[in-house]
Structure formats: C-alpha cells, structure tokens
Scaffold this motif. Structure first.
Motif, mmCIF file in Angstrom:
data_model
loop_
_atom_site.group_PDB
_atom_site.id
_atom_site.type_symbol
_atom_site.label_atom_id
_atom_site.label_comp_id
_atom_site.label_asym_id
_atom_site.label_seq_id
_atom_site.Cartn_x
_atom_site.Cartn_y
_atom_site.Cartn_z
ATOM 1 N N GLU A 173 0.818 -1.216 0.000
ATOM 2 C CA GLU A 173 0.000 0.000 0.000
ATOM 3 C C GLU A 173 0.857 1.274 0.000
ATOM 4 O O GLU A 173 0.480 2.289 -0.578
ATOM 5 N N HIS A 174 2.037 1.217 0.631
ATOM 6 C CA HIS A 174 2.948 2.359 0.608
ATOM 7 C C HIS A 174 3.465 2.594 -0.811
ATOM 8 O O HIS A 174 3.505 3.731 -1.288
ATOM 9 N N LEU A 175 3.877 1.513 -1.469
ATOM 10 C CA LEU A 175 4.391 1.625 -2.837
ATOM 11 C C LEU A 175 3.314 2.136 -3.786
ATOM 12 O O LEU A 175 3.585 2.975 -4.645
ATOM 13 N N ALA A 176 2.091 1.653 -3.619
ATOM 14 C CA ALA A 176 0.989 2.104 -4.478
ATOM 15 C C ALA A 176 0.745 3.595 -4.300
ATOM 16 O O ALA A 176 0.574 4.324 -5.286
ATOM 17 N N SER A 177 0.762 4.082 -3.072
ATOM 18 C CA SER A 177 0.526 5.515 -2.853
ATOM 19 C C SER A 177 1.708 6.348 -3.339
ATOM 20 O O SER A 177 1.524 7.452 -3.841
ATOM 21 N N LEU A 178 2.928 5.822 -3.238
ATOM 22 C CA LEU A 178 4.092 6.530 -3.765
ATOM 23 C C LEU A 178 4.007 6.625 -5.293
ATOM 24 O O LEU A 178 4.244 7.690 -5.864
ATOM 25 N N LEU A 179 3.657 5.527 -5.947
ATOM 26 C CA LEU A 179 3.494 5.551 -7.405
ATOM 27 C C LEU A 179 2.398 6.526 -7.818
ATOM 28 O O LEU A 179 2.537 7.252 -8.798
ATOM 29 N N ASN A 180 1.322 6.554 -7.066
ATOM 30 C CA ASN A 180 0.235 7.493 -7.339
ATOM 31 C C ASN A 180 0.737 8.933 -7.209
ATOM 32 O O ASN A 180 0.436 9.783 -8.044
ATOM 33 N N HIS A 181 1.519 9.210 -6.165
ATOM 34 C CA HIS A 181 2.101 10.542 -5.961
ATOM 35 C C HIS A 181 2.992 10.917 -7.149
ATOM 36 O O HIS A 181 2.904 12.027 -7.672
ATOM 37 N N VAL A 182 3.842 9.992 -7.580
ATOM 38 C CA VAL A 182 4.757 10.247 -8.690
ATOM 39 C C VAL A 182 3.977 10.526 -9.976
ATOM 40 O O VAL A 182 4.294 11.441 -10.722
ATOM 41 N N ASN A 183 2.944 9.747 -10.219
ATOM 42 C CA ASN A 183 2.183 9.884 -11.457
ATOM 43 C C ASN A 183 1.318 11.137 -11.513
ATOM 44 O O ASN A 183 0.957 11.583 -12.590
ATOM 45 N N LYS A 184 0.978 11.730 -10.360
ATOM 46 C CA LYS A 184 0.070 12.880 -10.331
ATOM 47 C C LYS A 184 0.753 14.219 -10.100
ATOM 48 O O LYS A 184 0.105 15.252 -10.159
ATOM 49 N N ASN A 185 2.039 14.230 -9.814
ATOM 50 C CA ASN A 185 2.713 15.468 -9.441
ATOM 51 C C ASN A 185 3.926 15.734 -10.323
ATOM 52 O O ASN A 185 4.475 14.836 -10.937
ATOM 53 N N HIS A 186 4.352 17.008 -10.307
ATOM 54 C CA HIS A 186 5.596 17.373 -10.975
ATOM 55 C C HIS A 186 6.728 16.822 -10.108
ATOM 56 O O HIS A 186 6.816 17.124 -8.925
ATOM 57 N N TYR A 187 7.585 16.016 -10.678
ATOM 58 C CA TYR A 187 8.629 15.368 -9.902
ATOM 59 C C TYR A 187 9.862 15.152 -10.760
ATOM 60 O O TYR A 187 9.808 15.228 -11.987
ATOM 61 N N GLN A 188 10.954 14.877 -10.112
ATOM 62 C CA GLN A 188 12.179 14.420 -10.760
ATOM 63 C C GLN A 188 12.512 13.081 -10.140
ATOM 64 O O GLN A 188 12.354 12.895 -8.929
ATOM 65 N N LEU A 189 12.965 12.158 -10.965
ATOM 66 C CA LEU A 189 13.358 10.843 -10.476
ATOM 67 C C LEU A 189 14.850 10.666 -10.654
ATOM 68 O O LEU A 189 15.407 11.058 -11.672
ATOM 69 N N MET A 190 15.472 10.078 -9.661
ATOM 70 C CA MET A 190 16.875 9.726 -9.734
ATOM 71 C C MET A 190 16.972 8.260 -9.329
ATOM 72 O O MET A 190 16.181 7.801 -8.499
ATOM 73 N N GLY A 191 17.886 7.549 -9.914
ATOM 74 C CA GLY A 191 17.990 6.140 -9.582
ATOM 75 C C GLY A 191 19.407 5.620 -9.619
ATOM 76 O O GLY A 191 20.278 6.209 -10.272
ATOM 77 N N TYR A 192 19.606 4.518 -8.949
ATOM 78 C CA TYR A 192 20.907 3.876 -8.910
ATOM 79 C C TYR A 192 20.686 2.398 -8.614
ATOM 80 O O TYR A 192 19.785 2.031 -7.849
ATOM 81 N N LYS A 193 21.481 1.557 -9.213
ATOM 82 C CA LYS A 193 21.446 0.126 -8.931
ATOM 83 C C LYS A 193 22.874 -0.356 -8.766
ATOM 84 O O LYS A 193 23.805 0.197 -9.378
ATOM 85 N N TYR A 194 23.055 -1.346 -7.941
ATOM 86 C CA TYR A 194 24.384 -1.915 -7.735
ATOM 87 C C TYR A 194 24.259 -3.352 -7.273
ATOM 88 O O TYR A 194 23.185 -3.804 -6.885
ATOM 89 N N LEU A 195 25.363 -4.051 -7.348
ATOM 90 C CA LEU A 195 25.408 -5.463 -6.979
ATOM 91 C C LEU A 195 26.207 -5.635 -5.700
ATOM 92 O O LEU A 195 27.303 -5.068 -5.563
ATOM 93 N N ILE A 196 25.665 -6.408 -4.779
ATOM 94 C CA ILE A 196 26.397 -6.803 -3.561
ATOM 95 C C ILE A 196 27.055 -8.135 -3.873
ATOM 96 O O ILE A 196 26.402 -9.077 -4.329
ATOM 97 N N LYS A 197 28.374 -8.198 -3.651
ATOM 98 C CA LYS A 197 29.089 -9.445 -3.910
ATOM 99 C C LYS A 197 29.872 -9.855 -2.668
ATOM 100 O O LYS A 197 30.092 -9.045 -1.765
#
Length: 152
Positions: A127-151
């Motif tokens: 439910e938290h993720l759904a409301s966050l996605l809803n917030h992102v889809n309805k508002n002016h926003y900037q997204l930043m992302g990063y991915k990495y591997l734990i070894k």
C-alpha cells in the motif's frame, strides 16, 4: 570508502510504469560485503525528497525522510545519506542486486505514512508503494535512480 552519485534517469526498470520491481541488468557497479558507502544526491532546487531502497533480500525501505536524512524541505546542492558522514552504510549480506530511487518534488508529498525526521527507516508495504506511485504519477517530480550489486 566508496560513494556514488545519483543522476536523473529513466526508471522503467524499477516498475514506475508497470508497478512491478524487476531485476536490473548486470552492467552495474558492485560492492563487496563489508564495504562502507554513502549516497550522494545532486539537487538542483529546494524541495521534498523521498528515497527508497530495495535490498537484495527483497525488502524495501524508505530511507528519506528518516533520521538518516535532513528534514523536509531539503536545500539544493549535494545531499549525502546517511546524514552523519562519519557513520556510512556498511554493505551487508545477502549478495544480489540493490536498487535505489529518489523522488524529488516541489510540492510537499501528501503521504501520511512517511517517516518523521527522527524515525527509523520504514519498511514499505504494497500500500505504501501504491501511494508513492500514485504521488509520482500525479505530481511534478524528478526521479533519480541507482542500482548496484552486492558481492562476497
């Protein structure tokens, strides 16, 4: 100590369009268990920042806002998580991919579940993720992302 900087990017691989989280591609940086890291975010304006991390275990936590980050609103410039630069994150098992997304907006998020500045990071549920996605889809926003591997 390792550090990495977020930049704006297309985050379709994180499911912001499909509302699912997929494994990232294998061409990302890696960090060994025991490494000390912190996250650097370059902000071009003042506003409100939400940072979520999906750990290799599958758990997803809201790191900002929490005691790890400055309080709302955040100021432009370089923001480092955790806020205490002398106490970095330590990479822990399990091995696997970790992903981070940051949602930055001029409008204050209307999400009643967001942690307060003194709170521990919150484990996000569906439910938290759904409301966050809803917030992102309805508002002016900037997204930043990063991915990495734990070894090992």
């Amino acid at each position: 100590m390792s550090r990495f900087t977020f930049s704006e990017s297309n985050l379709a691989h994180l499911g912001l369009k499909t509302k699912t989280w997929n494994n990232p591609q294998a061409d990302c940086p890696s960090f060994s268990i025991g490494s000390k890291i912190n996250y650097h975010l370059k902000l071009s304006d003042n506003g409100y920042l939400i940072v979520a991390e999906k750990f290799a275990s599958g758990e997803i936590f809201c790191l900002a806002p929490s005691f790890l980050s400055p309080a709302f609103p955040v100021s432009w410039g370089l923001l480092i998580l955790p806020q205490d630069k002398d106490d970095p994150f330590v990479v822990e098992p399990p091995i696997g991919y970790e992903e981070i997304i940051a949602v930055f907006s001029q409008e204050k998020p209307q999400l009643d579940w967001l942690p307060k500045p003194e709170d521990e990071p919150l484990e996000l549920q569906t439910e938290h993720l759904a409301s966050l996605l809803n917030h992102v889809n309805k508002n002016h926003y900037q997204l930043m992302g990063y991915k990495y591997l734990i070894k090992a």
